[in-house]
Design an enzyme around this catalytic site. Structure first.
Site, mmCIF file in Angstrom:
data_model
loop_
_atom_site.group_PDB
_atom_site.id
_atom_site.type_symbol
_atom_site.label_atom_id
_atom_site.label_comp_id
_atom_site.label_asym_id
_atom_site.label_seq_id
_atom_site.Cartn_x
_atom_site.Cartn_y
_atom_site.Cartn_z
ATOM 1 N N ARG A 30 -34.196 4.421 40.217
ATOM 2 C CA ARG A 30 -34.194 5.336 39.084
ATOM 3 C C ARG A 30 -33.813 6.758 39.496
ATOM 4 O O ARG A 30 -33.630 7.619 38.635
ATOM 5 C CB ARG A 30 -35.573 5.349 38.425
ATOM 6 C CG ARG A 30 -35.980 3.970 37.939
ATOM 7 C CD ARG A 30 -37.415 3.962 37.504
ATOM 8 N NE ARG A 30 -37.584 4.677 36.259
ATOM 9 C CZ ARG A 30 -37.511 4.119 35.064
ATOM 10 N NH1 ARG A 30 -37.276 2.836 34.959
ATOM 11 N NH2 ARG A 30 -37.679 4.815 33.978
ATOM 12 N N TRP A 57 -38.471 13.537 40.150
ATOM 13 C CA TRP A 57 -37.162 14.131 39.945
ATOM 14 C C TRP A 57 -37.438 15.511 39.366
ATOM 15 O O TRP A 57 -37.946 15.620 38.242
ATOM 16 C CB TRP A 57 -36.339 13.272 38.985
ATOM 17 C CG TRP A 57 -34.878 13.576 39.065
ATOM 18 C CD1 TRP A 57 -34.279 14.566 39.778
ATOM 19 C CD2 TRP A 57 -33.828 12.856 38.413
ATOM 20 N NE1 TRP A 57 -32.919 14.517 39.613
ATOM 21 C CE2 TRP A 57 -32.608 13.488 38.771
ATOM 22 C CE3 TRP A 57 -33.774 11.775 37.558
ATOM 23 C CZ2 TRP A 57 -31.381 13.052 38.311
ATOM 24 C CZ3 TRP A 57 -32.546 11.341 37.093
ATOM 25 C CH2 TRP A 57 -31.359 11.960 37.474
ATOM 26 N N ASN A 110 -45.342 11.608 34.734
ATOM 27 C CA ASN A 110 -43.935 11.613 34.306
ATOM 28 C C ASN A 110 -43.859 12.316 32.963
ATOM 29 O O ASN A 110 -44.773 12.180 32.153
ATOM 30 C CB ASN A 110 -43.415 10.183 34.092
ATOM 31 C CG ASN A 110 -43.172 9.447 35.384
ATOM 32 O OD1 ASN A 110 -43.305 10.016 36.456
ATOM 33 N ND2 ASN A 110 -42.821 8.183 35.277
ATOM 34 N N GLY A 111 -42.745 12.983 32.701
ATOM 35 C CA GLY A 111 -42.590 13.669 31.417
ATOM 36 C C GLY A 111 -42.582 15.169 31.620
ATOM 37 O O GLY A 111 -42.510 15.659 32.755
ATOM 38 N N CYS A 148 -38.570 10.044 37.052
ATOM 39 C CA CYS A 148 -39.710 9.897 37.956
ATOM 40 C C CYS A 148 -40.281 8.487 37.848
ATOM 41 O O CYS A 148 -40.060 7.784 36.871
ATOM 42 C CB CYS A 148 -40.796 10.883 37.568
ATOM 43 S SG CYS A 148 -40.229 12.573 37.423
ATOM 44 N N LYS A 203 -31.770 6.653 33.755
ATOM 45 C CA LYS A 203 -31.576 5.352 33.119
ATOM 46 C C LYS A 203 -31.976 5.353 31.647
ATOM 47 O O LYS A 203 -31.296 4.801 30.815
ATOM 48 C CB LYS A 203 -32.365 4.282 33.891
ATOM 49 C CG LYS A 203 -32.227 2.869 33.332
ATOM 50 C CD LYS A 203 -30.796 2.371 33.412
ATOM 51 C CE LYS A 203 -30.582 1.070 32.665
ATOM 52 N NZ LYS A 203 -29.165 0.871 32.349
ATOM 53 N N GLU A 209 -16.296 2.971 24.352
ATOM 54 C CA GLU A 209 -17.203 2.546 25.420
ATOM 55 C C GLU A 209 -16.494 2.634 26.779
ATOM 56 O O GLU A 209 -17.089 3.030 27.778
ATOM 57 C CB GLU A 209 -17.706 1.129 25.117
ATOM 58 C CG GLU A 209 -18.430 0.420 26.233
ATOM 59 C CD GLU A 209 -19.665 1.149 26.771
ATOM 60 O OE1 GLU A 209 -20.129 2.112 26.143
ATOM 61 O OE2 GLU A 209 -20.140 0.752 27.851
ATOM 62 N N GLU A 244 -18.959 8.651 32.853
ATOM 63 C CA GLU A 244 -20.297 8.784 33.427
ATOM 64 C C GLU A 244 -20.368 8.378 34.891
ATOM 65 O O GLU A 244 -21.159 8.940 35.634
ATOM 66 C CB GLU A 244 -21.350 8.048 32.592
ATOM 67 C CG GLU A 244 -21.279 6.562 32.637
ATOM 68 C CD GLU A 244 -22.388 5.887 31.824
ATOM 69 O OE1 GLU A 244 -23.513 6.392 31.812
ATOM 70 O OE2 GLU A 244 -22.106 4.835 31.238
ATOM 71 N N LYS A 287 -17.783 4.836 29.975
ATOM 72 C CA LYS A 287 -18.072 4.283 31.310
ATOM 73 C C LYS A 287 -17.347 5.099 32.372
ATOM 74 O O LYS A 287 -17.913 5.421 33.402
ATOM 75 C CB LYS A 287 -17.616 2.819 31.421
ATOM 76 C CG LYS A 287 -18.519 1.793 30.806
ATOM 77 C CD LYS A 287 -19.731 1.436 31.629
ATOM 78 C CE LYS A 287 -20.989 2.023 31.041
ATOM 79 N NZ LYS A 287 -21.434 1.586 29.770
ATOM 80 N N HIS A 306 -1.511 12.745 15.132
ATOM 81 C CA HIS A 306 -1.979 13.910 14.370
ATOM 82 C C HIS A 306 -2.440 15.042 15.288
ATOM 83 O O HIS A 306 -3.180 15.918 14.855
ATOM 84 C CB HIS A 306 -3.097 13.487 13.408
ATOM 85 C CG HIS A 306 -2.636 12.511 12.379
ATOM 86 N ND1 HIS A 306 -1.787 12.851 11.343
ATOM 87 C CD2 HIS A 306 -2.852 11.182 12.251
ATOM 88 C CE1 HIS A 306 -1.533 11.791 10.610
ATOM 89 N NE2 HIS A 306 -2.162 10.752 11.141
HETATM 90 C C1 F6R Z 1 -24.199 4.386 29.220
HETATM 91 C C2 F6R Z 1 -25.621 4.343 29.062
HETATM 92 C C3 F6R Z 1 -26.262 5.230 28.042
HETATM 93 C C4 F6R Z 1 -27.283 4.419 27.259
HETATM 94 C C5 F6R Z 1 -28.047 5.310 26.281
HETATM 95 C C6 F6R Z 1 -29.051 4.511 25.462
HETATM 96 O O1 F6R Z 1 -23.743 3.474 30.163
HETATM 97 O O2 F6R Z 1 -26.279 3.602 29.733
HETATM 98 O O3 F6R Z 1 -25.318 5.795 27.192
HETATM 99 O O4 F6R Z 1 -26.608 3.394 26.588
HETATM 100 O O5 F6R Z 1 -28.719 6.310 26.986
HETATM 101 O O6 F6R Z 1 -29.971 3.868 26.264
HETATM 102 P P1 F6R Z 1 -30.839 2.666 25.717
HETATM 103 O O7 F6R Z 1 -29.903 1.548 25.395
HETATM 104 O O8 F6R Z 1 -31.789 2.322 26.819
HETATM 105 O O9 F6R Z 1 -31.526 3.172 24.477
#
Ligand code: F6R
Length: 612
Positions: A27, A73, A99-100, A2, A607, A487, A494, A491, A510
């Site tokens: 967002r 949201w 928010n929350g 939100c 985010k 990583e 997600e 990517k 294994h």
């Molecule tokens: C992946 C991604 C998430 C964040 C994670 C931590 O692309 O963006 O895995 O890395 O939620 O977020 P921050 O770095 O903001 O603590």
């Protein structure tokens, strides 16, 4: 996630609030609304639609100088007009955006219903509007009423309240969900993210958890939620200056923020390195961590804590610290650390890693460490964020605002910052000046090398399109390549929703080799280091079982070993992970694009994860 916007001043509040909401659209949200006070009456407009629909609905309203807005949201109740914020009390005197998540919402709603209050929505937030209205009587200020009500509330909130009795004041509060005040000239802005206010002011005040602020056009006063802190905190929170520009939140020529941010990496990296590389002593200068050589020498272990990609960046950091400083180092998800009653070692340097600086699990890990006397520094992108403030010292990442949900440039700057930390720790120990200088030169070369990788985008996109039909993929790496593989898999998962699994190269045999066949491509990360022959043999094992291989490498591989090869420039081997990661971002991006995904806002993800 939100979004919240508030304004008080001399401008017309409606366009300011609408513009603020527009800049928070990235967002993700499913409904939007705003409330203004006009001639001492609340005017509320809401829609289960886009900010543009809200703009159309508001039309040419008369000018108001105070207003609040929200993008929602849905958590409690469907995305409908009625459930959109702002919510009001039954008399239409109080309006609130929030928010929350209020955890005891059911209890609060039941108590109101028993008192005969008719609730107009299914939300947790509406209860607060009724409760504040009941408290804010003639002899109780809005600020006091909000504080009293919040004492009965369990959960997280960032909120803003309007009261028609006092059309010259906004009351805001924070607990676990960000709220920032923007300080203008005889005008004030409130938002859940600086994106909504950078076009108006660069001077901001971040609220801490448990704080309430009364905001007027030309002043603000921050007090703590409980009475005891009231005198203590007063209005003395000093504004900080935000680095971001309004343009950072615009797409420019790009189709989405993820691609824009991938391409911003060379510049972001230059910012992270600027002023921090020391040729004279062949080391790094990280003023923010505030430790002298003797204190740096007394560190016996380094532990990185973060979530998701920040955790994988921490793993890259741990490899670098062990290689360059020769002290034990590892990384752990902050989300695990905080729950397992960790043994906190006084000689360990803990590094809390976070782009947003607001991730609740990481913040809780930091608080646990501080309670137990641990030595913790932050590696944070958003200046003024909760984790940055809680740590007090650390390294700012200077990646600039990262808007796409998938982290790219922040992760690169995390890894670069950890390379500098490792160099610094190494140079107060046994890393020679010559080796230190090799790293300084290697770090300085990275942005140019990254530019070369980005220039190869079409080749990577073509490979992505070739493999986009795969339902599953392996990402394989060992030692330096292992966090890169993790990583890369993250990517892909997600943003494309393709199932991806990362495996250490030597662990394949294994068990997971059983999964290899013609429809299971493997992305193999191959740094040009002394494990090259091992990685070549891993590729041969996969090929022998009919598995297609995409090799991402800084090495010269035997011809036709892999089905597709993405070459990156050869740099200092320790720094290879920073470069190897970039093609994996682009691979994930172009597979997701081919599959038609909403790249900046993948399903089910926000985010920053600020709620439990
Ligand atoms: C992946 C991604 C998430 C964040 C994670 C931590 O692309 O963006 O895995 O890395 O939620 O977020 P921050 O770095 O903001 O603590």
């Amino acid at each position: 996630m939100c979004g919240i916007v508030g304004y008080i001043g001399r401008r017309d509040a409606i366009p300011v609030v609408l513009e603020g909401l527009r800049s928070l659209e990235y967002r993700g949200y499913d409904s939007a609304g705003l409330a203004v006070i006009y001639r001492n009456k609340l005017q509320v407009t809401k829609t289960a639609g886009r900010v543009q629909d809200l703009r159309d609905r508001v039309g040419d309203r008369a000018r108001a100088t105070i207003g609040i807005g929200h993008t929602r949201w849905a958590t409690h109740g469907e995305p409908t007009d009625a459930n959109a914020h702002p919510h009001t009390d039954s008399t239409g005197r109080i309006a609130i955006v929030h928010n929350g998540i209020i955890e005891n919402a059911e209890q609060l709603r039941d108590a109101l219903t028993q008192r005969g209050v008719a609730l107009a929505s299914d939300t947790d937030t509406e209860a607060l509007a009724h409760m504040i209205a009941a408290e804010a009587t003639d002899d109780t200020s809005l600020e006091d009423a909000v504080r009293r009500v919040l004492r009965h509330v369990e959960g997280t909130y960032g909120l803003v309240v309007l009261d028609t009795r006092n059309p010259a004041e906004l009351v805001v509060a924070r607990n676990g969900s960000p709220i920032v005040l923007g300080i203008g000239a005889s005008e004030m802005f409130v938002a859940s993210d600086v994106a909504a206010l950078v076009r108006y002011t660069k001077q901001v005040v971040y609220l801490d958890d448990g704080e309430v602020a009364a905001v007027h056009a030309s002043d603000y006063r921050v007090v703590s939620l409980d009475d005891s802190g009231r005198r203590a905190s007063g209005g003395d929170k000093v504004p900080t200056t935000v680095e971001a520009e309004a343009d950072d939140y615009e797409l420019g020529p790009y189709e989405d923020f993820m691609r824009k941010e991938i391409h911003e990496q060379p510049e972001a990296l230059r910012r992270a390195l600027r002023g921090r590389l020391d040729d004279r002593f062949s080391t790094a200068r990280l003023g923010g961590i505030n430790l002298d050589a003797r204190q740096l020498r007394s560190i016996r272990q380094v532990k990185f804590l973060g979530c998701g990609s920040a955790y994988y960046a921490g793993q890259m950091g741990a490899v670098l610290v062990e290689e360059l400083a020769r002290i034990p180092s590892d990384a752990e998800p902050a989300s695990e650390f905080r729950y397992r009653n960790p043994v906190v070692d006084p000689d360990t340097l803990y590094v809390a890693v976070s782009q947003s600086g607001e991730t609740l699990d990481t913040l809780m890990a930091v608080q646990e460490l501080r309670r137990k006397g641990g030595q913790v520094i932050g590696a944070v992108n958003v200046v003024g964020s909760a984790i940055g403030r809680e740590c007090g010292t650390g390294v700012f990442l200077h990646a600039g605002p990262e808007i796409a949900v998938a982290s790219t440039k922040a992760l690169t700057n995390m890894a670069a910052s950890f390379a500098m930390l490792a160099l610094l720790l190494g140079r107060v120990r046994d890393l020679s000046a010559a080796s230190g200088q090799r790293m300084v030169t290697g770090l300085r070369a990275l942005p140019g090398q990254m530019e070369a990788i980005l220039a190869d985008e079409e080749h990577i996109a073509e490979i992505a399109r070739r493999f986009a039909a795969a339902e599953h993929m392996f990402f394989i790496g060992r030692v330096r390549g292992w966090p890169v593989a993790r990583e890369g898999a993250q990517k892909l998962k997600e943003i494309s929703y393709v199932h991806a699994e990362a495996y250490q190269a030597a662990e394949l045999k294994h068990g997971p080799l059983a999964l290899i066949n013609a429809s299971m491509p493997s992305v193999v990360v191959v740094p040009d280091d002394d494990l090259l022959s091992k990685n070549v043999s891993t590729i041969e094992q996969i090929k022998a079982r009919g598995g297609p291989v995409i090799a991402v490498t800084s090495a010269e591989l035997p011809p036709s070993l892999a089905d597709a090869v993405i070459r990156i420039p050869r740099g200092e081997p320790e720094l290879d992970p920073l470069l190897l990661n970039v093609p994996l971002q682009m691979l994930a991006y172009h597979i997701a694009a081919k599959l038609g995904r909403d790249i900046d806002k993948p399903r089910n993800l926000a985010k920053s994860v600020t709620v439990e």
